[in-house]
Design an enzyme around this catalytic site. Structure first.
Site, short mmCIF file in Angstrom:
data_model
loop_
_atom_site.label_atom_id
_atom_site.label_comp_id
_atom_site.label_asym_id
_atom_site.label_seq_id
_atom_site.Cartn_x
_atom_site.Cartn_y
_atom_site.Cartn_z
N LYS A 1 0.96 -1.22 0.10
CA LYS A 1 -0.02 0.00 0.04
C LYS A 1 0.94 1.11 -0.08
O LYS A 1 1.83 1.50 0.75
CB LYS A 1 -0.93 0.20 1.14
CG LYS A 1 -2.05 1.33 1.10
CD LYS A 1 -2.86 1.00 2.36
CE LYS A 1 -3.89 2.31 2.42
NZ LYS A 1 -5.01 2.40 3.58
N ASP B 1 -13.75 5.74 9.62
CA ASP B 1 -14.10 5.68 8.24
C ASP B 1 -14.59 4.20 8.03
O ASP B 1 -14.12 3.81 6.84
CB ASP B 1 -12.80 5.93 7.39
CG ASP B 1 -13.00 6.37 5.73
OD1 ASP B 1 -14.38 6.59 5.54
OD2 ASP B 1 -12.28 6.44 5.14
#
Length: 418
Positions: free
Chosen positions: A119, A224
């Site tokens: 990532k 989130d």
């Protein structure tokens, strides 16, 4: 920008040493590069600078004070890849399987052949949409660069992922973190947003709400928590432990398949003591409620959970404070505040605050966004009096460093098959 690891095969160890100085200087004067890199002879330094500039890993900057070079995002990617390779974490680089507003997701592999996820945090991506605010915000902050903030985001996510994994939460295994990148385990699962039907939506809904409450019990709010950041893994539900799971889950009846949520993406995670903790908690809960109503036509007849209930449970059952553990691990409150302030200034509000009802961006929109980014970056450089010299788009050096020549493209299967 997109990661293209092909050129890393042609870089030498001397080329990577030219990076010296970029940690403390946004623009490094050419004489200082020679001094800090420790390379003998000016010709060798200039050859490395030329190679790096041709592959857009560094960019020349001219202004009234001095001529020098700045590190590009591509250069930062290569530095991180080189570090992961030296630590024997990444052996080869494969396909990009995901593009977020602020990150890229790429399949990589260990020397054993085990596939992993790389990532790459790119906190500058969305700031092009609020470029004027971003310029005003960064112009007076020496530590407010996109690269520095991307590094903070990676450090924060790795720290939270590590403590969550150690305390029994279903998250990918964190393997390594370097600069703005994280290497983690590849989870054989689908994002919740890609699943059109579940056999028992009430059971999955209840489990997701339990996860929100369990995080709060440990002193954390995800911030989130939505269909983009929840992976669903299929397992055979065998409570008695009898029998072996079939190799092909297609042969298993729906009633015997258990859906296991895997939580990802933690740059916006906050402490339960955060000043806006209630807002983040309520947003997490409402995101799941709205999505289940829209996608699975399921509405719970049980209200809540509420932040007051979570707080009460947290106070009655004191346990380990994972927010405190993260701070103790090295990601300080000052770093957290700096990252939060930056994300607030440039409008990074997580997937929950910026996706439309369909939750998808078309390829055309992504391409347009990338073109806008390049155009805005060029305008910003001109505005600051920086003019980059024309550069070639490709390079083929003669020397191949042994530490990097093995980073070649790995062909992987279609991500939809995972």
């Amino acid at each position: 920008m997109k990661l293209d690891a092909k050129a890393i095969r042609y870089l030498t160890s001397e080329d990577f040493r030219v990076e010296a100085g970029s940690r403390n200087h946004e623009v490094v004067p050419t004489p200082l590069i020679s001094q800090l890199s420790g390379l003998r002879g000016g010709s060798g330094v200039h050859r490395s600078i030329s190679n790096l500039a041709k592959t857009n890993l560094i960019a020349k900057v001219k202004n009234a004070k001095y001529d020098g070079y700045r590190l590009t995002y591509g250069g930062l990617d290569y530095l991180a890849l080189n570090a992961h390779q030296k630590q024997k974490v990444v052996y080869s680089v494969g396909n990009q399987i995901g593009v977020g507003k602020e990150s890229d997701i790429i399949v990589v592999a260990h020397s054993s052949g085990e596939q992993r996820i790389l990532k790459i945090h790119r906190l500058g991506r969305i700031s092009f949409r609020t470029v004027k605010t971003n310029r005003d915000y960064l112009r007076h902050r020496s530590t407010g660069s996109w690269m520095y903030m991307s590094r903070l985001a990676a450090q924060k996510e790795f720290a939270f992922m590590k403590v969550l994994r150690e305390n029994g939460f279903a998250v990918p295994e964190p393997i390594s973190q370097n600069r703005h990148t994280i290497v983690m385990s590849l989870v054989d699962a689908f994002p919740l947003r890609q699943i059109s039907k579940v056999p028992r939506p009430e059971a999955l809904y209840s489990e997701l709400m339990d996860i929100i409450l369990e995080l709060a019990r440990f002193g954390l709010i995800h911030g989130d928590f939505n269909e983009f950041n929840i992976l669903i893994k299929e397992e055979v539900d065998d409570p008695d432990g009898k029998g072996k799971a079939p190799v092909n889950l297609d042969d298993v009846p729906d009633e015997m398949i258990k859906l296991v949520p895997i939580i990802i993406d933690f740059p916006q995670m906050v402490s339960i003591d955060h000043v806006n903790a209630e807002m983040y908690f309520d947003r997490d809960v409402n995101c799941i409620k709205r999505y289940f109503q829209r996608k699975f036509h399921f509405v719970s007849d049980v209200p809540g959970p509420t932040f007051a209930e979570a707080r009460k449970k947290f106070m009655k059952n004191p346990g380990k404070r994972l927010d405190v553990e993260v701070e103790a691990s090295g990601f300080s409150r000052k770093m957290a505040r700096e990252l939060e302030n930056y994300m607030k200034e440039v409008g990074v509000d997580g997937d929950a605050g910026s996706r439309d009802d369909e939750g998808e961006e078309s390829d055309e929109e992504e391409e347009e966004s990338e073109e806008e980014e390049e155009q805005e970056e060029q305008e910003e450089q001109e505005e600051q009096g920086e003019q980059e010299e024309p550069q070639n788009k490709s390079s083929r050096g003669d020397d191949v460093d042994g530490n990097t020549q093995r980073l070649e493209e790995l062909e992987v299967s279609d991500p939809s098959s995972h």
